[in-house]
Write an enzyme that holds these catalytic residues in place. Structure first.
Site, mmCIF file in Angstrom:
data_model
loop_
_atom_site.group_PDB
_atom_site.id
_atom_site.type_symbol
_atom_site.label_atom_id
_atom_site.label_comp_id
_atom_site.label_asym_id
_atom_site.label_seq_id
_atom_site.Cartn_x
_atom_site.Cartn_y
_atom_site.Cartn_z
ATOM 1 N N GLU A 196 -10.647 19.512 27.157
ATOM 2 C CA GLU A 196 -10.552 20.276 28.393
ATOM 3 C C GLU A 196 -11.450 19.813 29.533
ATOM 4 O O GLU A 196 -11.087 19.950 30.693
ATOM 5 C CB GLU A 196 -10.846 21.753 28.091
ATOM 6 C CG GLU A 196 -9.841 22.415 27.173
ATOM 7 C CD GLU A 196 -8.458 22.471 27.781
ATOM 8 O OE1 GLU A 196 -8.338 22.801 28.974
ATOM 9 O OE2 GLU A 196 -7.495 22.160 27.072
ATOM 10 N N SER A 461 35.190 20.041 15.886
ATOM 11 C CA SER A 461 36.330 20.529 16.665
ATOM 12 C C SER A 461 36.021 21.764 17.492
ATOM 13 O O SER A 461 36.833 22.145 18.351
ATOM 14 C CB SER A 461 37.508 20.828 15.733
ATOM 15 O OG SER A 461 38.014 19.635 15.183
#
Length: 823
Positions: A196, A461
């Site tokens: 950080e 399909s």
């Protein structure tokens, strides 16, 4: 002429105007002459050197031309040079300027004004922030870590759509004790710095470069924190996540003041006692327990790196790929700043966190824990992260219908009882008129994989309705005919002289023939018709665009990475296999329910959602879902409605043909789908059933984690869409809609050639295996059903294994690029 002695003292003498010397003082200048001053080096006027020149004659002292005060000659104190004259302006006697000179003068004046304004603006830019910073410094207060921790203990309640409780997420260790600086091991401190704020120990509470980078990202539409540890602490203490300059400015001032008043050790301790790590764990002490069941002093460097990596986006703590990526980043940063050695980075293994179900205070596990994960993720997308939710103790109202959710879980359990454990399934139910997710079954085996939104699979399909949408856009109709004979060859095989062979699994006797209507082809799921339609007329991009219109997203996040859908090589058109749901026809099961919902809603797309509203502790709404809808198929609402109705008209007979009709004669529409396993004969790797009523759209998918193994049921038979997936779909629809009105689909307005040119083929009693399995196209020289040559090997592979399925070989297709067609 009267003499000067007899002149009227108030009279005005007329004096000829002539050139005057510049800068003549008030009262004029006495010319040289007897008794007057003589300029040095210059002979007196009229003296040696010749006669006087014009303008050198002596002049008499005259009264002012315009006298404002009456003269008083008798006053001995009166002096001639004290008489006030009207101001004299040189400009009255300047020569007239040329246009060029006037233009230059105007330009000079403009730039002079610009410079002055710029000087003022620059001064304000420099001094303004300094003054504002100084004032704000005196007004802001530094947050107290004990108070911040106390504000993080409120539970978040999640409700079903009927108001009953789904779960209550309480912060882990709500009555926690804050750790002291001496209790923080170096492994933890260095990992947090690496993740950080590497310059935390030397910066003044903020990093100018990080802030500038964050500002640039915001201008360009990207997101970046840009905040160091001190700023992050101030941000979570202020409970303000708004992306505004005023908030950022105040945050910087507070961070600077905190750095001035407190030691870095105290700031780091306050930060690590209050920062959120995900899994409802606030503070490093609780995070160590929730993730690894350890105390701080027992954490390894690798475990500390994982925890530090979660600070950036704690809401993604259950995404394994994201967690691994963040862990790898932090380990790399530790190496970059020489806090670990290369050997440590190479040998430290990735630490495996505890299962969330072991530590989740809400008690959810299995499929309902996956629902909760989706709810939390959606809250974060709507600027309601869990940190904010815990601070206010909110109640989250969801769209999940408890009756439908229970029906989904019960049906899956009943149908799959006794079936192989390797089979995985998902079920998604959506209200097509709002986009509300009513039921969500994404798996229940606790492996962390979300099979509804965390995988992309070949649709088989079930993708053919998008072919029909593209055809309707082009003026075709349900009565338009194509050659439905099987097998049928098309150019575009793996070699220059090879053909692609497409076969139909149903209509073995070729009853539909060479003039087979789209209506009959959809009912019997004839591959040859849809492949011919796309390859020779529509093009593959038209089919992909139709799917996007319906609601298939263009890209989705899978394992922390964005994946583009329905694209071929280098982002081009997909291969022709998309016509029958093969090749690049890869989608998430969840999104198929969304896309079919656009048919059910008669051509309107509604963005799906889980959270309907959020209320605070007093019951007031703090967030309400806003419907994000659009016309689905094109820009014309009426045409979009007609397209959707015509698709529904073609899908209603499919369920009768597949023996999947809804109970009580309820009108339903849908499509089965199967993707055949590459290099196999009559073995499938994915099976689908997607269908809907006017009030509910449901997608069911079935597959295996390996992705390259056949789907075999307990009887040793291949699984088709009309098999186990169809059974799950039918039973769920019957239970979910039990007791609701028997809705009817509106009659479709004919588009293009609507009626068949010959009598429709009557339904047969053939075993419901008619959803054609989609497979790799096989070059052959005979008309036999089985391949006679080796199937081309795949050349395109996926980076995320089963979650992003592999696609097959990529020959040159008649239209588009990418994978070969499937049958």
């Amino acid at each position: 002429m009267p003499s000067a002695a007899n002149a009227d003292p108030n009279a005005t003498r007329q004096v000829p105007r002539g050139p005057l010397r510049p800068n003549t003082p008030p009262g004029g200048m006495r010319g040289p002459g007897p008794g007057g001053p003589v300029p040095p080096g210059r002979p007196p006027a009229g003296g040696p050197g010749g006669p006087r020149r014009p303008g050198e004659e002596p002049t008499d002292l005259l009264p002012p031309v315009h006298q404002t005060v009456a003269r008083e000659p008798e006053l001995l104190t009166h002096r001639e040079d004290e008489i006030e004259l009207e101001p004299f302006y040189d400009d009255e006697y300047d020569e007239e300027l040329t246009p060029e000179e006037e233009k230059a003068l105007r330009r000079k004046k403009i730039w002079r004004r610009v410079r002055r304004v710029s000087y003022v603006g620059l001064s304000l830019m420099i001094l303004g922030p300094i003054v504002a910073f100084a004032i704000a410094y005196q007004l802001v207060d530094v947050p107290n870590p004990e108070q911040v921790a106390a504000d993080q203990i409120k539970a978040v309640t999640i409700l079903y759509s009927d108001g009953t409780e789904m779960s209550k997420i309480a912060p882990s260790g709500g009555n926690r004790t804050l750790v002291k600086y001496e209790e923080l091991p170096e492994t933890v401190k260095k990992a947090v710095f690496a993740a950080e704020d590497p310059t935390f120990e030397t910066n003044p509470g903020f990093d100018f470069r990080a802030i500038a980078r964050a500002g640039w990202y915001q201008v360009t539409g990207r997101k970046s924190g840009g905040s160091g540890l001190t700023q992050q602490y101030v941000k979570q203490a202020s409970k303000d996540d708004e992306e505004t300059l005023s908030r950022k400015f105040t945050e910087v001032v507070k961070a600077y003041k905190m750095s001035e008043q407190q030691d870095k050790k105290d700031i780091l301790t306050a930060y690590l006692n209050t920062v959120y790590f995900g899994r409802s764990a606030y503070g490093i002490k609780e995070a160590a327990n929730v993730y690894f069941g350890k105390t701080l002093d027992k954490l390894t460097q690798s475990e500390a790196a994982l925890l530090a990596g979660m600070i950036q986006n704690p809401g993604r703590s259950e995404e394994k790929a994201y967690v691994e990526g963040r862990w790898d980043y932090v380990m790399g940063q530790l190496l970059r700043w020489n806090w670990i050695t290369q050997e440590q980075k190479d040998t430290e293994p990735f630490p495996t966190p505890r299962a969330l179900s072991e530590v989740q205070s809400g008690g959810l596990d299995g499929t309902r824990l996956l629902i909760q994960n989706q709810i939390i993720a959606e809250m974060a997308e709507e600027d309601w992260p869990m940190t904010r939710a815990h601070q206010l103790g909110v109640t989250v109202h969801t769209t999940i219908d408890p009756k439908m959710q229970t029906a989904a879980e019960d049906v899956v359990r009943e149908v799959m009882e006794g079936e192989p454990q390797e089979l995985k399934e998902s079920l998604t139910a959506i209200d097509p008129n709002t986009g509300a997710v009513k039921a969500y079954y994404a798996g229940a085996d606790g492996n962390g994989i979300d099979y509804a939104r965390g995988t992309i699979q070949e649709a088989g399909s079930s993708f053919k309705p998008f072919d029909l949408v593209a055809a309707l856009h082009r003026g075709k109709g349900l009565g338009s005919t194509y050659d439905g004979v099987s097998p049928k060859t098309f150019p575009g095989g793996p070699g220059p002289e090879d053909d692609i062979v497409i076969r139909n699994a149903s209509d073995k006797n070729n009853e539909c023939g060479k003039q087979c209507s789209i209506r009959d082809a959809m009912r019997m799921s004839l591959n040859t018709v849809f492949y011919d339609m796309v390859a020779n007329e529509l093009g593959t991009q038209a089919v992909a665009d139709a799917a996007f219109e319906a609601g298939i997203p263009r890209d989705v996040p899978i394992e922390g990475k964005d994946h583009k859908l329905l694209v071929g090589e280098n982002g081009g058109p997909p291969g022709t296999g998309i016509a029958i749901g093969g090749g690049e026809a890869q989608v998430r099961p969840f999104d198929m329910a969304v896309a079919y919902a656009s048919f059910a809603s008669r051509g309107t797309y509604h963005k799906p959602f889980f959270v309907s509203k959020i209320t605070n502790a007093e019951g007031a709404n703090v967030y309400t879902h806003v419907d994000k809808s659009r016309v689905a198929f094109g820009d014309d609402p009426e045409k979009s409605r007609d397209i959707a109705d015509n698709v529904t008209e073609s899908l209603k007979p499919v369920l009768t043909y597949s023996s999947l009709t809804c109970a009580g004669g309820r009108e339903c529409a849908g499509k089965t789908g199967t993707h055949e396993l590459p290099d196999s004969i009559e073995q499938n790797s994915k099976a689908w059933m997607v269908g809907y009523t006017p009030s509910l759209s449901v997608s069911v998918w079935m597959g295996r984690n390996e992705g390259n193994k056949p789907l075999i049921n307990s009887k040793g038979k291949s699984i088709f869409g009309a098999g186990l997936p169809g059974e799950i779909w039918k039973k769920f629809m019957d239970r979910a809609l039990e007791g609701t009105p028997m809705e009817k689909f509106p009659k479709a307005k004919p588009m293009g050639q609507y009626e068949n040119t010959k009598p429709s083929i009557k339904p047969t009693t053939e075993t419901p295996k008619q959803d054609d399995p989609t497979t790799t196209g096989r070059p052959t020289t005979t008309g036999r059903e089985e391949p006679t040559t080796t199937v081309p090997k795949p050349t395109k592979t996926s980076s995320c294994g089963f979650l992003c399925q592999t696609t097959t070989t990529q020959p040159t297709d008649p239209i588009g690029g990418g994978s070969p067609p499937t049958r």
